[in-house]
Design a protein around this motif. Structure first.
Motif, mmCIF file in Angstrom:
data_model
loop_
_atom_site.group_PDB
_atom_site.id
_atom_site.type_symbol
_atom_site.label_atom_id
_atom_site.label_comp_id
_atom_site.label_asym_id
_atom_site.label_seq_id
_atom_site.Cartn_x
_atom_site.Cartn_y
_atom_site.Cartn_z
ATOM 1 N N LEU A 1 1.306 -0.825 -9.527
ATOM 2 C CA LEU A 1 -0.047 -0.942 -10.086
ATOM 3 C C LEU A 1 -0.946 0.171 -9.557
ATOM 4 N N THR B 1 4.848 -7.666 7.438
ATOM 5 C CA THR B 1 4.286 -7.315 8.744
ATOM 6 C C THR B 1 5.316 -6.493 9.538
ATOM 7 N N LEU C 1 -3.524 7.455 2.295
ATOM 8 C CA LEU C 1 -4.094 6.138 1.992
ATOM 9 C C LEU C 1 -3.028 5.069 2.194
ATOM 10 N N GLY D 1 -2.014 0.689 2.017
ATOM 11 C CA GLY D 1 -2.392 -0.598 1.450
ATOM 12 C C GLY D 1 -1.197 -1.517 1.314
ATOM 13 N N ALA E 1 -0.622 -6.191 0.913
ATOM 14 C CA ALA E 1 -1.279 -7.438 1.334
ATOM 15 C C ALA E 1 -1.553 -7.580 2.841
#
Ligand code: B12
Length: 214
Positions: A107, A150, A175, A177, A179
């Motif tokens: 996405l 994690t 950059l 990202g 969750a």
């Protein structure tokens, strides 16, 4: 009115024909592609995550939801266009080594492409060396790293370290990202930016590109 709940339910059930029918219907009724994506598909996937955690859904079912999500996103893709940039920047993107999650990364890749960038998507389970090679080969100005576990977040730091050791750190804005990633974590590993969703990731890419490379 857009009933996001039935879209979420079809996604959770992994029902391809129902989901694609609902998405097409919503579009025909004038619902914005962004609204269908965020309130229907992404929200549905969050529930899949919760059900995975509580063991109401298992890997094969989660995979089925992931697959139908990809199909529904393809219907929306042409309609998720952002405002175009003149002067194209180049972006290398991938999910870090050890991590196979790619829905969010796809996405982000799609929204950044819609914003006018040339995007090189290296896929999933990408080693730090492969990221560094791609920055060099493609002459990219922005590197986007995605992690959903994690246990793979530290691989973002390793990737940044390898990029620096390869003498490329000053050439790219990085950059991060996914969750579990936070602004705090991004600061800790000295990434240049962090965003919570694909639309904000594209905005951030544009901001860095126009600030640093024009
Ligand atoms: C689908 C899914 C899977 C699918 C992945 C299929 C695929 N093709 O991607 C499968 C079944 C393969 C899978 C496997 C596993 N999974 Co999984 N999975 C999920 C699930 C349900 C949804 C993820 C997703 O697609 N979300 C929807 C997208 C749109 O959101 P997103 O990825 O967060 O992306 C958005 C933002 O984060 C941001 N973003 C993303 N990337 C980037 C990058 C940049 C640069 C920027 C700026 C922004 C950005 O923008 C995106 C769009 O808005 C999550 C639950 C959850 N809520 O996250 C668990 C989850 C991530 N999985 C989990 C686990 C444990 C696993 C497994 C270890 C399970 C197992 N026992 O085998 C394996 C690991 C496999 C591996 N090595 O990677 C845990 C992780 C727990 C943890 N603390 O680390 C979660 C949280 C589920 C849970 N609640 O327990 N999984």
């Amino acid at each position: 009115m857009f009933d996001s709940k039935i879209v979420m339910d079809a996604l959770i059930a992994g029902d391809e024909s129902r989901l694609t029918g609902l998405v097409q219907n919503a579009l025909d009724q004038g619902v914005a592609a962004n609204e269908i994506l965020n309130q229907g598909l992404v929200a549905g996937m969050d529930i899949v995550g919760e059900k995975m955690e509580t063991r109401e859904m298992f890997i094969p079912e989660v995979l089925r939801s992931a697959k139908v999500m990809g199909i529904a996103v393809k219907i929306l893709k042409p309609l998720l266009v952002g405002d175009d940039l003149s002067g194209k920047g180049k972006v290398v993107i991938g999910t870090v080594k050890g991590d196979l999650h790619d829905i969010g990364k796809k996405l982000v890749s799609m929204m950044i492409e819609s914003a006018g960038f040339e995007v090189y998507d290296l896929g999933v389970d990408v080693s730090p060396e492969k990221f560094a090679d791609a920055i060099k080969d493609k002459n990219a100005q922005i590197l986007c790293l995605s992690a959903l576990l994690t246990t793979t977040m530290p691989m973002m730091k390793e990737t940044i370290d390898v990029v620096a050791e390869s003498g490329l750190r000053d050439r790219v804005k990085i950059l991060v990202g996914g969750a579990p990633v936070t602004q705090n974590f991004a600061d800790q590993i000295a990434a240049d930016g962090y965003a919570t969703d694909a639309g904000s990731a594209a905005k951030l890419a544009k901001k860095y590109y126009s600030k640093s490379f024009n």
